[in-house]
Design a protein around this motif. Structure first.
Motif, PDB file in Angstrom:
ATOM      1  N   SER A  55      -4.952  12.178  -2.539  1.00 36.58           N
ATOM      2  CA  SER A  55      -4.048  12.900  -1.664  1.00 36.58           C
ATOM      3  C   SER A  55      -4.750  13.124  -0.344  1.00 36.58           C
ATOM      4  O   SER A  55      -5.966  13.326  -0.303  1.00 36.58           O
ATOM      5  CB  SER A  55      -3.607  14.234  -2.280  1.00 36.58           C
ATOM      6  N   TYR A  56      -3.966  13.073   0.731  1.00 35.21           N
ATOM      7  CA  TYR A  56      -4.513  13.156   2.079  1.00 35.21           C
ATOM      8  C   TYR A  56      -3.726  14.146   2.925  1.00 35.21           C
ATOM      9  O   TYR A  56      -2.506  14.282   2.778  1.00 35.21           O
ATOM     10  CB  TYR A  56      -4.442  11.797   2.772  1.00 35.21           C
ATOM     11  N   ALA A  57      -4.425  14.764   3.864  1.00 39.81           N
ATOM     12  CA  ALA A  57      -3.746  15.507   4.910  1.00 39.81           C
ATOM     13  C   ALA A  57      -3.005  14.503   5.785  1.00 39.81           C
ATOM     14  O   ALA A  57      -3.410  13.342   5.913  1.00 39.81           O
ATOM     15  CB  ALA A  57      -4.760  16.281   5.742  1.00 39.81           C
ATOM     16  N   ASP A  58      -1.927  14.957   6.389  1.00 41.33           N
ATOM     17  CA  ASP A  58      -1.150  14.051   7.252  1.00 41.33           C
ATOM     18  C   ASP A  58      -2.020  13.448   8.346  1.00 41.33           C
ATOM     19  O   ASP A  58      -1.860  12.283   8.709  1.00 41.33           O
ATOM     20  CB  ASP A  58       0.027  14.804   7.876  1.00 41.33           C
ATOM     21  N   SER A  59      -2.947  14.237   8.861  1.00 44.62           N
ATOM     22  CA  SER A  59      -3.805  13.772   9.950  1.00 44.62           C
ATOM     23  C   SER A  59      -4.760  12.663   9.513  1.00 44.62           C
ATOM     24  O   SER A  59      -5.295  11.936  10.349  1.00 44.62           O
ATOM     25  CB  SER A  59      -4.608  14.937  10.522  1.00 44.62           C
ATOM     26  N   LYS A  61      -3.963  10.391   6.890  1.00 43.16           N
ATOM     27  CA  LYS A  61      -3.249   9.243   6.326  1.00 43.16           C
ATOM     28  C   LYS A  61      -3.305   8.040   7.262  1.00 43.16           C
ATOM     29  O   LYS A  61      -3.066   8.149   8.453  1.00 43.16           O
ATOM     30  CB  LYS A  61      -1.793   9.625   6.036  1.00 43.16           C
TER      31      LYS A  61
END
Length: 114
Positions: A55-59, A61
């Motif tokens: 899982s990643y932060a939007d920043s 991705k």
């Protein structure tokens, strides 16, 4: 006490790449990275589970990739196309379960210059 040791931080120009590494005494179910910029709260960057779910932060991705090498007790963060706003202290985290606060590394500074 669990000691997590980060390495790989430093200075890089905008658009450059950098790989952070975190060495653990053993691997946890969840391993990953947070970061804290000056004057801001510590924020999630990326997590990876023992099954490989990420899982990643939007920043992060599309630019960052988290991976784990269980045989080496290591979790990595490959960062590409770095931007000045990525400048922060990056912390490794290890959690036995999602609800745990977990164990934290001492942090490694990443500075992206314009």
């Amino acid at each position: 006490q669990v000691q997590l040791v980060e390495s790989g931080g430093g200075f890089v120009q905008t658009g450059g790449s950098m790989t952070l590494s975190c060495k653990a005494p053993y691997m946890f179910h969840l391993m990953g990275w947070y970061r804290q910029a000056p004057g801001k709260q510590r924020m999630l960057v990326a997590l990876i589970s023992s099954s490989g779910y990420t899982s990643y932060a939007d920043s992060a991705k599309g630019r960052f990739t988290v991976s784990r090498r269980d045989a080496e007790n290591t979790v990595l963060l490959q960062m590409n196309n770095l931007k000045p706003e990525d400048t922060a202290v990056y912390y490794c985290v290890a959690r036995a379960s999602p609800g745990d606060d977990g164990w934290w590394g001492q942090g490694t500074q990443v500075t992206v210059s314009q």
